[in-house]
Design a protein around this motif. Structure first.
Motif, PDB file in Angstrom:
ATOM      1  N   PRO A 258      45.549  32.332  34.270  1.00  0.00           N
ATOM      2  CA  PRO A 258      45.832  32.583  35.548  1.00  0.00           C
ATOM      3  C   PRO A 258      46.526  31.627  36.443  1.00  0.00           C
ATOM      4  O   PRO A 258      46.724  30.639  35.731  1.00  0.00           O
ATOM      5  N   HIS A 259      46.229  31.465  37.548  1.00  0.00           N
ATOM      6  CA  HIS A 259      46.944  30.451  38.542  1.00  0.00           C
ATOM      7  C   HIS A 259      46.120  29.229  38.411  1.00  0.00           C
ATOM      8  O   HIS A 259      46.730  28.237  38.588  1.00  0.00           O
ATOM      9  N   ARG A 260      44.820  29.335  38.438  1.00  0.00           N
ATOM     10  CA  ARG A 260      44.108  28.213  38.662  1.00  0.00           C
ATOM     11  C   ARG A 260      44.346  27.051  37.528  1.00  0.00           C
ATOM     12  O   ARG A 260      44.109  27.419  36.383  1.00  0.00           O
ATOM     13  N   GLY A 261      44.749  25.924  37.836  1.00  0.00           N
ATOM     14  CA  GLY A 261      44.952  24.894  36.827  1.00  0.00           C
ATOM     15  C   GLY A 261      46.088  25.121  36.179  1.00  0.00           C
ATOM     16  O   GLY A 261      46.421  24.343  35.170  1.00  0.00           O
ATOM     17  N   PRO A 322      51.599  37.512  35.758  1.00  0.00           N
ATOM     18  CA  PRO A 322      51.773  37.956  37.390  1.00  0.00           C
ATOM     19  C   PRO A 322      50.496  37.730  37.947  1.00  0.00           C
ATOM     20  O   PRO A 322      49.649  37.199  37.367  1.00  0.00           O
ATOM     21  N   SER A 323      50.407  38.121  39.229  1.00  0.00           N
ATOM     22  CA  SER A 323      49.299  37.654  39.884  1.00  0.00           C
ATOM     23  C   SER A 323      48.108  38.702  39.784  1.00  0.00           C
ATOM     24  O   SER A 323      46.766  38.326  39.622  1.00  0.00           O
ATOM     25  N   HIS A 324      48.612  39.696  38.895  1.00  0.00           N
ATOM     26  CA  HIS A 324      47.399  40.681  38.644  1.00  0.00           C
ATOM     27  C   HIS A 324      46.549  39.928  37.524  1.00  0.00           C
ATOM     28  O   HIS A 324      46.858  39.852  36.334  1.00  0.00           O
ATOM     29  N   LEU A 325      45.358  39.622  37.922  1.00  0.00           N
ATOM     30  CA  LEU A 325      44.427  38.850  36.829  1.00  0.00           C
ATOM     31  C   LEU A 325      44.361  39.706  35.653  1.00  0.00           C
ATOM     32  O   LEU A 325      44.162  40.737  35.592  1.00  0.00           O
ATOM     33  N   GLU A 326      44.296  38.943  34.453  1.00  0.00           N
ATOM     34  CA  GLU A 326      44.159  39.441  33.334  1.00  0.00           C
ATOM     35  C   GLU A 326      45.138  40.402  32.646  1.00  0.00           C
ATOM     36  O   GLU A 326      44.827  40.776  31.562  1.00  0.00           O
ATOM     37  N   HIS A 357      40.574  32.352  31.569  1.00  0.00           N
ATOM     38  CA  HIS A 357      40.185  33.455  32.532  1.00  0.00           C
ATOM     39  C   HIS A 357      39.294  32.993  33.790  1.00  0.00           C
ATOM     40  O   HIS A 357      38.715  31.903  33.634  1.00  0.00           O
ATOM     41  N   GLY A 358      39.396  33.440  34.872  1.00  0.00           N
ATOM     42  CA  GLY A 358      38.632  33.035  35.983  1.00  0.00           C
ATOM     43  C   GLY A 358      37.452  34.011  35.750  1.00  0.00           C
ATOM     44  O   GLY A 358      37.059  35.051  35.278  1.00  0.00           O
ATOM     45  N   ASP A 359      36.247  33.524  36.275  1.00  0.00           N
ATOM     46  CA  ASP A 359      34.812  34.032  36.128  1.00  0.00           C
ATOM     47  C   ASP A 359      34.956  35.223  36.581  1.00  0.00           C
ATOM     48  O   ASP A 359      34.517  36.394  36.094  1.00  0.00           O
ATOM     49  N   ALA A 360      35.458  35.356  37.993  1.00  0.00           N
ATOM     50  CA  ALA A 360      35.375  36.825  38.846  1.00  0.00           C
ATOM     51  C   ALA A 360      36.286  37.959  37.872  1.00  0.00           C
ATOM     52  O   ALA A 360      35.901  39.005  37.574  1.00  0.00           O
ATOM     53  N   ALA A 361      37.466  37.271  37.402  1.00  0.00           N
ATOM     54  CA  ALA A 361      38.219  38.176  36.983  1.00  0.00           C
ATOM     55  C   ALA A 361      37.833  38.783  35.567  1.00  0.00           C
ATOM     56  O   ALA A 361      37.901  40.011  35.111  1.00  0.00           O
ATOM     57  N   PHE A 362      37.306  37.887  34.759  1.00  0.00           N
ATOM     58  CA  PHE A 362      36.848  38.227  33.340  1.00  0.00           C
ATOM     59  C   PHE A 362      35.633  39.394  33.399  1.00  0.00           C
ATOM     60  O   PHE A 362      35.861  40.201  32.658  1.00  0.00           O
ATOM     61  N   GLY A 364      35.232  41.261  36.013  1.00  0.00           N
ATOM     62  CA  GLY A 364      35.770  42.595  36.842  1.00  0.00           C
ATOM     63  C   GLY A 364      36.763  43.398  36.084  1.00  0.00           C
ATOM     64  O   GLY A 364      36.782  44.654  36.453  1.00  0.00           O
ATOM     65  N   GLN A 365      37.703  42.669  35.509  1.00  0.00           N
ATOM     66  CA  GLN A 365      38.815  43.622  35.195  1.00  0.00           C
ATOM     67  C   GLN A 365      38.779  44.441  33.879  1.00  0.00           C
ATOM     68  O   GLN A 365      38.393  43.625  32.940  1.00  0.00           O
ATOM     69  N   GLY A 366      38.892  45.486  33.857  1.00  0.00           N
ATOM     70  CA  GLY A 366      38.810  46.341  32.702  1.00  0.00           C
ATOM     71  C   GLY A 366      39.765  45.858  31.578  1.00  0.00           C
ATOM     72  O   GLY A 366      39.344  46.303  30.235  1.00  0.00           O
ATOM     73  N   ILE A 394      32.917  31.256  41.597  1.00  0.00           N
ATOM     74  CA  ILE A 394      33.371  31.956  42.817  1.00  0.00           C
ATOM     75  C   ILE A 394      34.726  32.588  42.317  1.00  0.00           C
ATOM     76  O   ILE A 394      35.318  32.078  41.773  1.00  0.00           O
ATOM     77  N   GLY A 395      34.775  33.676  43.170  1.00  0.00           N
ATOM     78  CA  GLY A 395      36.237  34.387  42.924  1.00  0.00           C
ATOM     79  C   GLY A 395      36.624  34.328  44.354  1.00  0.00           C
ATOM     80  O   GLY A 395      36.218  35.387  45.373  1.00  0.00           O
ATOM     81  N   PHE A 396      37.628  33.776  44.607  1.00  0.00           N
ATOM     82  CA  PHE A 396      38.085  33.617  46.149  1.00  0.00           C
ATOM     83  C   PHE A 396      37.119  33.352  47.036  1.00  0.00           C
ATOM     84  O   PHE A 396      36.705  32.354  47.343  1.00  0.00           O
ATOM     85  N   THR A 397      36.568  34.372  47.697  1.00  0.00           N
ATOM     86  CA  THR A 397      35.416  34.097  48.667  1.00  0.00           C
ATOM     87  C   THR A 397      33.959  34.759  48.216  1.00  0.00           C
ATOM     88  O   THR A 397      33.089  34.628  48.696  1.00  0.00           O
TER      89      THR A 397
END
Ligand SMILES: Cc1ncc(C[n+]2csc(CCOP(=O)(O)OP(=O)(O)O)c2C)c(N)n1
Length: 941
Positions: A258-261, A322-326, A357-362, A364-366, A394-397
């Motif tokens: 994703p975007h981070r890093g 794309p922005s859509h995580l995962e 992966h981000g922790d929140a996305a991993f 949360g995303q199906g 953290i995921g965003f806020t």
């Protein structure tokens, strides 16, 4: 506790004796004496399991076998033995508890805010031991690499192994060899200090990561970059995977993140020039000016490059995202699979995927679960993906407590038995160790593995966000927290590996390099577009002509392919119904007419394979076909042996992979799209069960399929087959949502077809791979018509010189053109309803014209047809409600065609279902009424 005069009675031999007695007891309780029988019967499940383990782990020393009859054993005091056995069993339970749950007390959070435990299961006192037991030796049969150890030593080893800066979760794995492999790695390891050069290398990598972000922050303050800060250890992790992977035979990595890093990975890992990134920060285009496309933000871009590692070249390719995580996950998997095919990497050891992966996305995303489920399937496996969760807590806020119900973000991966290595990002050496173990595991077992990199996010979600609005305490702790590089540099200085001056010089050198690149960026111009290289060499941007391609096939070759389709090996016990079907097909092929939809499809694929083109087709129940139409895989009725006739058309042909997929849309479409990105010489097809289910893959269609070429200059020739048609089967089995795909059409991005003839289907498929460009193709396919006579074709309609028809003009003998009062335009199945109804009325003044390709819209061809009917009015007839189907798309385009003609009609009129919220009625009678009405309306005088 079993403490007989402070002496340990359970020696290795005695333990072997007890284990053997226990084994006998399990076989036959009466084979042991009554007191042992009582003792063994009263053991709880855990203890019994523990005792069974005394027979020795698969990788351990074999348990010294002592024959119960041995005179020495007979003399052992039974009570003492029992007490000692209890000691061992309790110790073993403690060991097992640490193996299962030690990670819960591991030191994972660099910020120290993650307050967990203590967990009673990890306290020796929960097992009947007291402090006075700490120094008693207990037989543990090599379980921690020791035959016996004091309780104090056992606890110390367990805490060092399972509760340090690495926390291991592996006891959920059901394959003993895999569990044992991990146990051996961790329980038997001694962690000698890494060699000084490697430690310096880690510091260099951290320095590069941190310095690059600081530089960007200074030069482009406040500009979004989704910096890596707080997760710098990701970089040494990637380096370790690269190096260890290379040692173990990997020569290509396909990477998704994703975007981070991302900027850091692009530049410092894959090798994108810093000057190119700086130039993008200055607002310049990524591609040369003359290249078309919309481009994308810099933290979505992909890149590829070669790295030299230990004298070998390793190719790295980071997929655009794309922005859509995962959403990129399955795409990367498909790319890996394709590259393995291209390299002939049947063992799947040469090309591997890395997904970050981000922790929140991993959590949360199906799509994560869908992609993981692909990992061990014959048609989709890639030999294991190395996952790294950049767990910045953290995921965003959103804090983890609101982001998931599972204890860790990684838990979903347990479903596929992946080992999970949690690691504290502030211990880069542990991170490197774990990255190496993960790579070894992947190469050894060809399975997915997860690194959960505990770290933090130094700034807000992006650099201009204020994180203290929502996580004030966490961000106070972060503000006080030194960087990973600072901490590690401090360690190395203390250990005498480097001195302060060297640490400072490292950073200064790196900044100097960045300054030079920054200057170079001012004149930086991308000199060539980043596409049509490697496997894509020789392909071109799509031309503006009619793009027919070379799709016709000599009738002899068609017959040869046809023979392959209807022949099975001697002795193969066909299902009698299939046998009859094959006979019917054979007759049609012999006659050269009556070729139905599925046979035309099989002929298209078989001829491509015969010509050397690999074809891959997946979807739910695709082998047989949802409508029992395909039967591409035949099953021996006695053995269930599979036989794929298309694979037996011609010696030396290319293979046809036909795959029944899991019940996933987004995951599988993403995978097939990824495959098509990496391998333009394979025809890749995905089929929806019913067309509307493809809406589960909407993200892949929107973010990749329809826009990938514009955003990233990445072509795809993926074919989506979407069963479509109003037959009274209710709201979810009628419409493939034609309108959705048409709404996405622009800038020549995809092709959308709704076909009515088997031959046209044949050409559409072959056209896909017999032209010098690739475009995604969406085909709305028939259901009830699959076996209908009306869609069948003659073999010579597929012969040399024949080609795809975008428009099929009136094919019946009707009134002269100038007497035609109406032209009804339509697409797909409704055409046949119109033909029937027209025949019933005997009206010869209505012409029917089929638009077989809706996009690119056939302006010229349609114009030529409509020009003939100067006095006719134009009606567009569709089965779908007015707010759906093709109407909103074709309406203005037909108007545009008419405007350029010398004809009376100026605009088309609509005939179809009224606007509706649901695509179709669930009531059959209403369906029939509606259908009759719309057809009548289209034809009415
Ligand atoms: C599917 C999807 N939903 C929402 C977003 C908006 N969004 C962008 S980043 C982000 C937070 C992601 O958190 P995490 O996965 O932990 O990664 P981090 O940003 O913390 O590195 C969100 C919600 C998105 N990009 N994709």
């Amino acid at each position: 506790m079993a403490d007989i005069d402070g002496t340990t009675f359970l020696t290795g031999n005695n333990a072997g004796f007890i284990a053997e007695l226990y084994a006998r007891f399990l076989d036959d309780p009466n084979a042991v004496d009554a007191s042992w029988r009582r003792f063994f019967s009263e053991l709880g499940d855990d203890a019994a399991e523990a005792l069974a383990e005394f027979r020795g782990p698969s990788w351990g020393q074999p348990t010294p076998r002592l024959i119960a009859e041995s005179p020495a054993a007979q003399k052992i005091d039974a009570d003492a033995l029992r007490h000692a056995a209890i000691d061992s069993i309790c110790a073993l339970n403690l060991i097992r508890a640490y193996r299962v749950r030690g990670h819960l007390e591991a030191d994972l959070d660099p910020l120290g805010l993650d307050k967990r435990g203590p967990y009673p299961e990890l306290d020796y006192r929960s097992y009947g031991f007291g402090e006075s037991d700490l120094d008693r030796e207990i037989f543990i049969n090599n379980l921690l690499g020791r035959e016996r150890a004091t309780l104090r030593e056992i606890v110390a080893i367990l805490r060092a192994t399972y509760c340090g800066t690495i926390g291991v979760e592996y006891m959920h794995i059901q394959v003993p060899a895999e569990r044992a492999w991990i146990q051996e790695k961790f329980e038997k390891r001694s962690r000698p200090a890494l060699a000084a050069p490697l430690r310096k290398q880690i510091l260099e990598t951290l320095t590069a990561a941190e310095t690059f972000e600081r530089f960007l922050d200074r030069r482009y303050t406040g500009t979004k970059r989704f910096g890596i800060e707080g997760a710098e250890s990701l970089m040494p992790a990637l380096e370790a995977i690269l190096r260890r992977g290379c040692e173990l035979g990997i020569c290509e990595f396909v990477i998704g993140m994703p975007h981070r890093g991302r900027l850091n990975v692009l530049a410092n890992f894959v090798g994108k020039p810093f000057a190119a990134i700086f130039s993008e920060f200055q607002g310049n285009a990524t591609q040369p000016e003359h290249v078309h496309g919309s481009g994308d933000v810099k933290y979505h871009l992909g890149t590829s490059g070669d790295r030299e590692v230990g004298g070998q070249t390793v190719h790295l390719s980071l997929a655009a995202d794309p922005s859509h995580l995962e959403a990129v996950d399955p795409v990367v998997l498909g790319k890996v699979r394709a590259k393995q095919y291209q390299r002939g990497d049947g063992e799947r050891t040469q090309v591997a995927g890395i997904l970050m992966h981000g922790d929140a996305a991993f959590a949360g995303q199906g799509l994560v679960a869908e992609s993981l489920e692909l990992s061990d399937l014959l048609g989709f496996c890639t030999g294991g993906t190395i996952h790294i969760i950049v767990n910045n807590q953290i995921g965003f806020t959103t804090s983890p407590s609101a982001a998931r119900s599972s204890p860790y973000p990684s838990d979903v991966a347990k479903g596929v038995q992946a080992p999970i290595f949690h690691v504290n990002g502030d211990d880069p050496e542990a991170v490197v160790e774990i990255a190496r173990v993960a790579t070894e595991y992947r190469q050894q077992f060809k399975k997915d593995v997860v690194i959960d990199l505990f770290c933090y996010r130094r700034h807000g979600h992006n650099e201009s966000d204020e994180p203290a609005f929502t996580q004030p305490l966490m961000y106070r702790a972060i503000a006080r927290h030194p960087t990973t590089r600072q901490i590690y540099a401090g360690h190395l200085v203390a250990a005498g590996v480097v001195d302060e001056a060297e640490v400072a010089a490292m950073a200064t050198r790196f900044v100097a390099g960045l300054e030079a690149q920054f200057e170079a960026a001012k004149g930086y111009r991308p000199n060539k577009a980043d596409w049509l290289e490697g496997a894509w060499a020789g392909l071109e941007e799509a031309s503006d002509d009619d793009r027919r391609g070379d799709t016709g096939v000599a009738v002899d070759t068609l017959r040869e392919a046809g023979r392959g389709l209807v022949t099975v090996p001697e002795g193969f016990r066909l299902n009698p119904k299939i046998a009859r079907q094959l006979e019917a097909k054979r007759a049609a092929l012999d006659a050269g007419e009556g070729i139905d939809w599925a046979t035309a499809e099989a002929l298209a694929i078989a001829t491509l394979c015969a010509e050397g083109t690999h074809v891959r087709m997946s979807g739910q129940d695709t082998g047989r076909g949802t409508f029992s139409q395909r039967h591409a895989v035949l099953f021996d009725q006695e053995t269930e042996e599979r036989y794929v006739p298309i694979n037996h058309v011609r010696a030396g042909q290319a293979p046809f992979e036909i795959i029944d997929s899991p019940l996933s849309e987004a995951g599988v479409v993403g995978f097939e799209y990824g495959y098509s990105l990496a391998d333009p010489s394979t025809l890749v097809l995905w089929e929806a069960q019913f067309g509307d289910f493809a809406n589960g893959a909407q993200v892949i269609v929107d973010q990749f399929l329809s826009s990938g070429e514009a955003k990233w200059l990445r072509m795809s020739g993926l074919v989506m087959l979407l069963p479509h048609g109003y037959e009274g089967q209710g709201p979810e089995h009628s419409s493939a949502r034609v309108e959705r795909y048409l709404q996405l059409c622009a800038e020549d991005n995809v092709q959308v077809c709704n076909l009515t003839s088997a031959a046209n289907y044949f050409h559409a498929l072959r056209r896909q791979i017999r032209r010098n460009f690739r475009k995604p193709l969406v085909i709305f396919t028939p259901k009830s018509l699959l076996r209908a006579k009306e869609v069948t074709s003659r073999l010579d309609e597929m012969g040399v010189g024949t080609s795809f028809h975008r428009v099929i003009a009136e094919s019946d003998a009707i009134a002269p053109d100038d007497q035609v009062r109406r032209v009804v335009l339509c697409s797909g199945k409704v055409y046949f309803d119109l033909v029937k109804a027209r025949a019933a009325t005997g009206d010869e003044r209505v012409a029917l014209t089929r638009v077989e390709q809706l996009y690119p819209f056939p302006f010229n061809t349609l114009g030529k047809v409509l020009q003939r009917y100067r006095n006719a009015e134009i009606v567009w007839c569709q089965e779908e409600p007015q707010n759906m189907g093709a109407w909103n798309f074709v309406d203005r385009r037909i108007e545009e065609v008419l405007a350029g003609l010398d004809v009376a009609a100026k605009r088309p009129r609509f005939a179809g279902r009224a606007e509706a919220a649901s695509p179709a009625t669930g009531l059959f009678r209403r369906h029939v009424e509606e259908q009759t009405h719309l057809v009548a309306e289209a034809l009415a005088a």
